[in-house]
Design a protein around this motif. Structure first.
Motif, PDB file in Angstrom:
ATOM      1  N   TYR A   1      -8.268   1.842  -0.489  1.00 45.42           N
ATOM      2  CA  TYR A   1      -7.616   1.028  -1.517  1.00 45.42           C
ATOM      3  C   TYR A   1      -7.701   1.710  -2.888  1.00 45.42           C
ATOM      4  N   SER A   2      -6.619   1.664  -3.639  1.00 40.96           N
ATOM      5  CA  SER A   2      -6.630   2.214  -4.992  1.00 40.96           C
ATOM      6  C   SER A   2      -5.655   1.453  -5.888  1.00 40.96           C
ATOM      7  N   GLU A   3      -5.769   1.688  -7.177  1.00 46.69           N
ATOM      8  CA  GLU A   3      -4.869   1.058  -8.162  1.00 46.69           C
ATOM      9  C   GLU A   3      -4.624   2.037  -9.302  1.00 46.69           C
TER      10      GLU A   3
ATOM     11  N   PHE B   1      -4.772   2.934 -13.123  1.00 50.51           N
ATOM     12  CA  PHE B   1      -5.647   2.531 -14.233  1.00 50.51           C
ATOM     13  C   PHE B   1      -6.661   1.481 -13.756  1.00 50.51           C
ATOM     14  N   ARG B   2      -7.316   1.809 -12.647  1.00 49.35           N
ATOM     15  CA  ARG B   2      -8.143   0.819 -11.942  1.00 49.35           C
ATOM     16  C   ARG B   2      -9.314   0.314 -12.784  1.00 49.35           C
ATOM     17  N   ASN B   3      -9.949   1.259 -13.488  1.00 50.85           N
ATOM     18  CA  ASN B   3     -11.119   0.890 -14.270  1.00 50.85           C
ATOM     19  C   ASN B   3     -10.689   0.917 -15.737  1.00 50.85           C
TER      20      ASN B   3
ATOM     21  N   ALA C   1     -11.410  13.356  -7.304  1.00 46.84           N
ATOM     22  CA  ALA C   1     -12.075  13.587  -6.015  1.00 46.84           C
ATOM     23  C   ALA C   1     -12.139  12.278  -5.229  1.00 46.84           C
ATOM     24  N   GLY C   2     -11.431  12.236  -4.093  1.00 44.62           N
ATOM     25  CA  GLY C   2     -11.317  10.980  -3.342  1.00 44.62           C
ATOM     26  C   GLY C   2     -10.186  10.170  -3.949  1.00 44.62           C
ATOM     27  N   CYS C   3      -8.999  10.793  -4.002  1.00 43.87           N
ATOM     28  CA  CYS C   3      -7.874  10.212  -4.765  1.00 43.87           C
ATOM     29  C   CYS C   3      -7.078   9.193  -3.967  1.00 43.87           C
TER      30      CYS C   3
ATOM     31  N   SER D   1      -7.909  15.461  -4.579  1.00 40.08           N
ATOM     32  CA  SER D   1      -8.307  15.764  -3.199  1.00 40.08           C
ATOM     33  C   SER D   1      -8.752  14.508  -2.469  1.00 40.08           C
ATOM     34  N   ASP D   2      -8.630  14.577  -1.164  1.00 37.68           N
ATOM     35  CA  ASP D   2      -9.119  13.492  -0.317  1.00 37.68           C
ATOM     36  C   ASP D   2      -9.370  14.068   1.067  1.00 37.68           C
ATOM     37  N   VAL D   3     -10.176  13.363   1.846  1.00 29.89           N
ATOM     38  CA  VAL D   3     -10.460  13.803   3.207  1.00 29.89           C
ATOM     39  C   VAL D   3      -9.310  13.403   4.147  1.00 29.89           C
TER      40      VAL D   3
ATOM     41  N   HIS E   1      -9.702  17.907   1.105  1.00 26.68           N
ATOM     42  CA  HIS E   1     -11.037  18.450   0.845  1.00 26.68           C
ATOM     43  C   HIS E   1     -12.073  17.376   1.147  1.00 26.68           C
ATOM     44  N   ASP E   2     -13.098  17.770   1.902  1.00 23.35           N
ATOM     45  CA  ASP E   2     -14.167  16.833   2.249  1.00 23.35           C
ATOM     46  C   ASP E   2     -15.341  17.054   1.302  1.00 23.35           C
ATOM     47  N   LEU E   3     -15.684  16.023   0.570  1.00 24.75           N
ATOM     48  CA  LEU E   3     -16.788  16.142  -0.400  1.00 24.75           C
ATOM     49  C   LEU E   3     -18.132  16.398   0.279  1.00 24.75           C
ATOM     50  N   LEU E   4     -18.214  16.128   1.579  1.00 23.74           N
ATOM     51  CA  LEU E   4     -19.475  16.377   2.298  1.00 23.74           C
ATOM     52  C   LEU E   4     -19.502  17.751   2.955  1.00 23.74           C
TER      53      LEU E   4
ATOM     54  N   CYS F   1     -14.357  10.506  -9.900  1.00 24.35           N
ATOM     55  CA  CYS F   1     -14.811  10.268  -8.522  1.00 24.35           C
ATOM     56  C   CYS F   1     -15.244   8.807  -8.477  1.00 24.35           C
ATOM     57  N   SER F   2     -14.281   7.922  -8.261  1.00 22.23           N
ATOM     58  CA  SER F   2     -14.633   6.511  -8.351  1.00 22.23           C
ATOM     59  C   SER F   2     -14.380   5.809  -7.028  1.00 22.23           C
ATOM     60  N   ASN F   3     -15.265   4.878  -6.738  1.00 14.65           N
ATOM     61  CA  ASN F   3     -15.202   4.108  -5.485  1.00 14.65           C
ATOM     62  C   ASN F   3     -15.291   5.014  -4.264  1.00 14.65           C
ATOM     63  N   VAL F   4     -16.097   6.032  -4.352  1.00 12.16           N
ATOM     64  CA  VAL F   4     -16.350   6.941  -3.226  1.00 12.16           C
ATOM     65  C   VAL F   4     -17.859   6.951  -2.934  1.00 12.16           C
TER      66      VAL F   4
ATOM     67  N   TYR G   1     -20.014   4.210  -0.825  1.00 11.99           N
ATOM     68  CA  TYR G   1     -19.975   4.047   0.633  1.00 11.99           C
ATOM     69  C   TYR G   1     -21.007   4.916   1.355  1.00 11.99           C
ATOM     70  N   TYR G   2     -21.680   5.782   0.612  1.00 13.15           N
ATOM     71  CA  TYR G   2     -22.565   6.756   1.255  1.00 13.15           C
ATOM     72  C   TYR G   2     -24.045   6.470   1.009  1.00 13.15           C
ATOM     73  N   ARG G   3     -24.890   6.992   1.914  1.00  5.96           N
ATOM     74  CA  ARG G   3     -26.339   6.853   1.750  1.00  5.96           C
ATOM     75  C   ARG G   3     -26.796   7.773   0.603  1.00  5.96           C
TER      76      ARG G   3
HETATM   77  C1  SAM Z   1     -11.698   3.390  -2.134  1.00  4.18           C
HETATM   78  S1  SAM Z   1     -10.783   4.861  -2.227  1.00  4.18           S
HETATM   79  C2  SAM Z   1     -10.890   5.172  -3.962  1.00  4.18           C
HETATM   80  C3  SAM Z   1      -9.641   5.797  -4.522  1.00  4.18           C
HETATM   81  C4  SAM Z   1      -9.688   6.070  -6.018  1.00  4.18           C
HETATM   82  N1  SAM Z   1     -10.693   7.032  -6.337  1.00  4.18           N
HETATM   83  C5  SAM Z   1      -9.905   4.790  -6.780  1.00  4.18           C
HETATM   84  O1  SAM Z   1     -10.966   4.591  -7.360  1.00  4.18           O
HETATM   85  O2  SAM Z   1      -8.999   3.964  -6.798  1.00  4.18           O
HETATM   86  C6  SAM Z   1     -11.912   6.053  -1.529  1.00  4.18           C
HETATM   87  C7  SAM Z   1     -11.252   7.349  -1.144  1.00  4.18           C
HETATM   88  O3  SAM Z   1     -12.263   8.319  -0.980  1.00  4.18           O
HETATM   89  C8  SAM Z   1     -11.925   9.117   0.127  1.00  4.18           C
HETATM   90  N2  SAM Z   1     -13.140   9.732   0.654  1.00  4.18           N
HETATM   91  C9  SAM Z   1     -14.170   9.130   1.275  1.00  4.18           C
HETATM   92  N3  SAM Z   1     -15.066  10.026   1.677  1.00  4.18           N
HETATM   93  C10 SAM Z   1     -14.603  11.234   1.277  1.00  4.18           C
HETATM   94  C11 SAM Z   1     -15.092  12.557   1.410  1.00  4.18           C
HETATM   95  N4  SAM Z   1     -16.239  12.796   2.045  1.00  4.18           N
HETATM   96  N5  SAM Z   1     -14.366  13.565   0.895  1.00  4.18           N
HETATM   97  C12 SAM Z   1     -13.196  13.319   0.260  1.00  4.18           C
HETATM   98  N6  SAM Z   1     -12.676  12.082   0.118  1.00  4.18           N
HETATM   99  C13 SAM Z   1     -13.371  11.047   0.620  1.00  4.18           C
HETATM  100  C14 SAM Z   1     -11.295   8.155   1.093  1.00  4.18           C
HETATM  101  O4  SAM Z   1     -10.486   8.835   2.055  1.00  4.18           O
HETATM  102  C15 SAM Z   1     -10.504   7.244   0.174  1.00  4.18           C
HETATM  103  O5  SAM Z   1      -9.200   7.677   0.035  1.00  4.18           O
END
Ligand code: SAM
Length: 285
Positions: free
Chosen positions: A79-81, A83-85, A117-119, A150-152, A204-207, A227-230, A233-235
């Motif tokens: 999910y994204s928007e 000008f989310r923040n 990052a995580g767009c 970038s996004d995975v 691109h995978d951030l991990l 890099c927001s809302n990414v 979700y991780y430990r």
């Molecule tokens: C909730 S969305 C947030 C989108 C945007 N950054 C925002 O704040 O609206 C999270 C995004 O992060 C991506 N993502 C999650 N893990 C990732 C990773 N390891 N590497 C790259 N992207 C990742 C997901 O595929 C998803 O598109």
């Protein structure tokens, strides 16, 4: 220690067993995800499949690759928007980007370097591109910025790159942004070409352990990373890994923007200081 999910409690040991079992049976890695998030996701799948107990659901997961895939996909929230923040974007508009543009003029550099990052489906990258274009007064010319987004998920990146949005997605945009940076075709809005020239969408995978930033950017040295809302979700160990990469990707004094809910975790990990409370906007130490 127990991890609470909406519909019940799981011990960390039970979660670890599920993680190990899914890895062995299906080669899917649930380990990086935050325990509470994983427990809630398992809970939602148990409700959806009408299976009331963790052992019974674990048994289904073990024998059904399709269910494992559905669970795995549900962990990738896209999910994204635009000008989310709003607070953070307001700081970008009034303080940070004008400062970068000013510094460009003085240094003779030709572009601001930005990484989203995580767009997801692109709204974050397009929002920052709109601000750069507007502040630079580019008037039909390409923006003085190189934005790597970038996004995975290649699937969501394709949507991001196309820049086509339904009216429901346009709510946070100002009318002047809609007029200046979108064209309307039927009932959809499409990002204009001059904005598209400044944004490159890449998988691109951030991990990923072999890269710090997307190789397409050639060298990191970003002035700004969003890099927001990414991270949420991780430990913690994955959050630290991602933040350490971002830290190394930023230029001296570079800026990181996260979601407000991720503010405390950035502060707890270190390497950054917040530039204006309460926004989740940080400068590299
Ligand atoms: C909730 S969305 C947030 C989108 C945007 N950054 C925002 O704040 O609206 C999270 C995004 O992060 C991506 N993502 C999650 N893990 C990732 C990773 N390891 N590497 C790259 N992207 C990742 C997901 O595929 C998803 O598109």
């Amino acid at each position: 220690m127990k991890t609470k999910a909406a519909g019940g409690y799981w011990s960390n040991a039970q979660l670890a067993e599920v993680v190990e079992m899914v890895r062995k049976a299906h080669g899917l890695d649930l380990y990086p995800y935050d325990g509470n998030f994983l427990a809630n996701s398992l809970d939602r799948r148990m409700t959806a499949t009408s299976i009331p107990t963790l052992p019974a659901y674990a048994e289904l997961l073990g024998r059904d690759p399709a269910e494992a895939e559905v669970l795995f996909r549900s962990l990738n929230v896209v999910y994204s928007e635009f000008f989310r923040n709003s607070l953070a974007f307001s700081l970008l508009e009034h303080l940070i980007l004008p400062g970068f543009l000013d510094a460009l003029e003085k240094s003779g550099r030709s572009e601001i370097r930005i990484w989203s990052a995580g767009c997801a489906t692109g709204q974050e990258a397009w929002s920052v591109a709109i601000l750069v274009a507007e502040l630079a007064g580019t008037d039909g010319k390409p923006i003085p910025g190189r934005i790597i987004a970038s996004d995975v998920s290649a699937f969501d990146l394709a949507k991001a790159r196309a820049g086509i949005y339904r009216p429901e997605a346009m709510g946070n945009l100002r009318l002047k942004h809609v007029y200046n940076y979108f064209t309307r075709q039927g009932d959809v809005y499409i990002i204009v070409d001059r904005l598209k020239e400044g944004v490159e969408f890449v998988v691109h995978d951030l991990l990923d352990e072999c890269t710090i930033y997307p190789p397409e950017s050639i060298f990191g040295d970003f002035d700004l990373v969003l890099c927001s809302n990414v991270l949420m979700y991780y430990r913690p160990e994955m959050q630290r890994l991602i933040l350490s990469k971002i830290l190394r990707s930023l230029t001296e004094g570079g800026i990181l923007l996260t979601d407000g809910t991720e503010r405390q975790l950035v502060e707890s990990i270190g390497g950054f200081h917040r530039i204006a409370a309460p926004a989740a906007v940080f400068r590299k130490n």
